[in-house]
Design an enzyme around this catalytic site. Structure first.
Site, PDB file in Angstrom:
ATOM      1  N   SER A 136       0.855  -1.203   0.000  1.00 39.10           N
ATOM      2  CA  SER A 136       0.000   0.000   0.000  1.00 39.10           C
ATOM      3  C   SER A 136       0.884   1.243   0.000  1.00 39.10           C
ATOM      4  CB  SER A 136      -0.853   0.012   1.285  1.00 39.10           C
ATOM      5  OG  SER A 136      -1.533   1.244   1.422  1.00 39.10           O
ATOM      6  N   TYR A 149      -1.876  -0.230  10.633  1.00 36.92           N
ATOM      7  CA  TYR A 149      -1.945  -0.592   9.206  1.00 36.92           C
ATOM      8  C   TYR A 149      -0.665  -0.135   8.494  1.00 36.92           C
ATOM      9  CZ  TYR A 149      -3.833  -0.962   4.429  1.00 36.92           C
ATOM     10  OH  TYR A 149      -4.038  -1.289   3.101  1.00 36.92           O
TER      11      TYR A 149
END
Ligand code: NAD
Length: 245
Positions: A136, A149
């Site tokens: 990501s 995250y």
């Protein structure tokens, strides 16, 4: 010659599903799902994929997934580590809990890292293989309300580098695909906010990404078009990573 075999984790919806649909024409597929049997079944009906329930955070499930793949197809040409989750609740880094940290690290880092370890051992026996990690932009962009995250994805980027270095001599290639903002269930709750930010200039390319955009990057790896690269980061982010003045 029979088609190569791809394992795609978290393929019942979103980006993983898009990858499975893209690869179905050229690969025999094992598509994993965690809870959504209906999504997995409709994918199987659409693509002919073999489906397998697997929580990537479970060592037992990971072992069973590779055993199933061996039993069903006898080989593994491509592993796509796609499954991942956001923290259940966005919380400032000063408030975020250790429980959330553990859950996210277990799913987003420990799972794909150790699934890759086992898959790599199998690929070494075969003498070939390709591995893709879906990380990501959160690997490097600090979101203070999503620390766990971000940490999980940053460490996963290092997993890519480590496996790429370890496996290069054996001809096994490892890639990182780094998506930006992609329209899936994962961002559904904040989709409107992102649409506004994109319209306001968040992304040089002024549109949200789609699962198919990520799937096309996997396609180029699966077809061997990038075989003189390994450890390569492919940004599929509408140019988000660019720094402009
Ligand atoms: P999604 O929520 O639509 O799909 C995630 C998939 O992972 C689901 O199929 C889910 O069941 C599966 N999954 C979650 N936890 C799991 C577990 N413990 N074991 C097995 N499977 C599990 O989200 P998505 O947007 O399709 O995300 C796919 C990947 O792309 C994730 O790794 C995510 O972090 C990454 N990503 C998404 C975006 C985005 O904007 N959507 C951006 C960058 C990276």
């Amino acid at each position: 010659m029979s088609k190569p075999v791809a394992v795609i984790t978290g393929a019942s919806r979103g980006i993983g599903r898009g990858i499975a649909i893209e690869l179905a024409a050229t690969h025999r597929i094992v598509a994993t799902y965690k809870g959504r049997l209906d999504g997995a079944q409709s994918l199987a009906a659409e693509t002919g994929a073999a489906i397998f329930q697997c929580d990537v955070g479970s060592a037992e499930d990971r072992k069973n997934l590779l055993a199933f793949t061996k039993q069903t197809f006898g080989r593994l040409d491509l592993l796509v580590n796609n499954a991942g989750m956001p923290q259940r609740e966005r919380k400032d880094i000063l408030e975020a809990s250790e429980e959330s940290f553990d859950e996210i690290i277990n799913t987003n880092l420990r799972g794909p890292h150790f699934l890759t370890q086992a898959a790599a051992q199998w690929m070494l026996e075969q003498g070939s293989g390709r591995i893709v990690f879906i990380t990501s932009i959160s690997s490097y962009a600090a979101s203070v309300a999503r620390a766990e995250y971000c940490l999980s994805k940053a460490a996963l980027s290092m997993s890519v580098a480590l496996y790429a270095a370890r496996l290069a001599q054996a001809g096994i290639k490892v890639f990182e695909i780094r998506p930006g903002v992609i329209r899936t269930d994962m961002i559904a709750a904040v989709e409107k906010v992102y649409e506004e930010r994109i319209a306001g200039g968040l992304l040089p390319q002024r549109r949200m990404g789609e699962a198919a955009d990520v799937a096309k990057a996997v396609r180029s790896i699966a077809d061997g078009l990038l075989d003189y690269s390994t450890g390569q980061v492919i940004n599929v982010d509408g140019g988000f990573h660019l720094r402009t003045l």
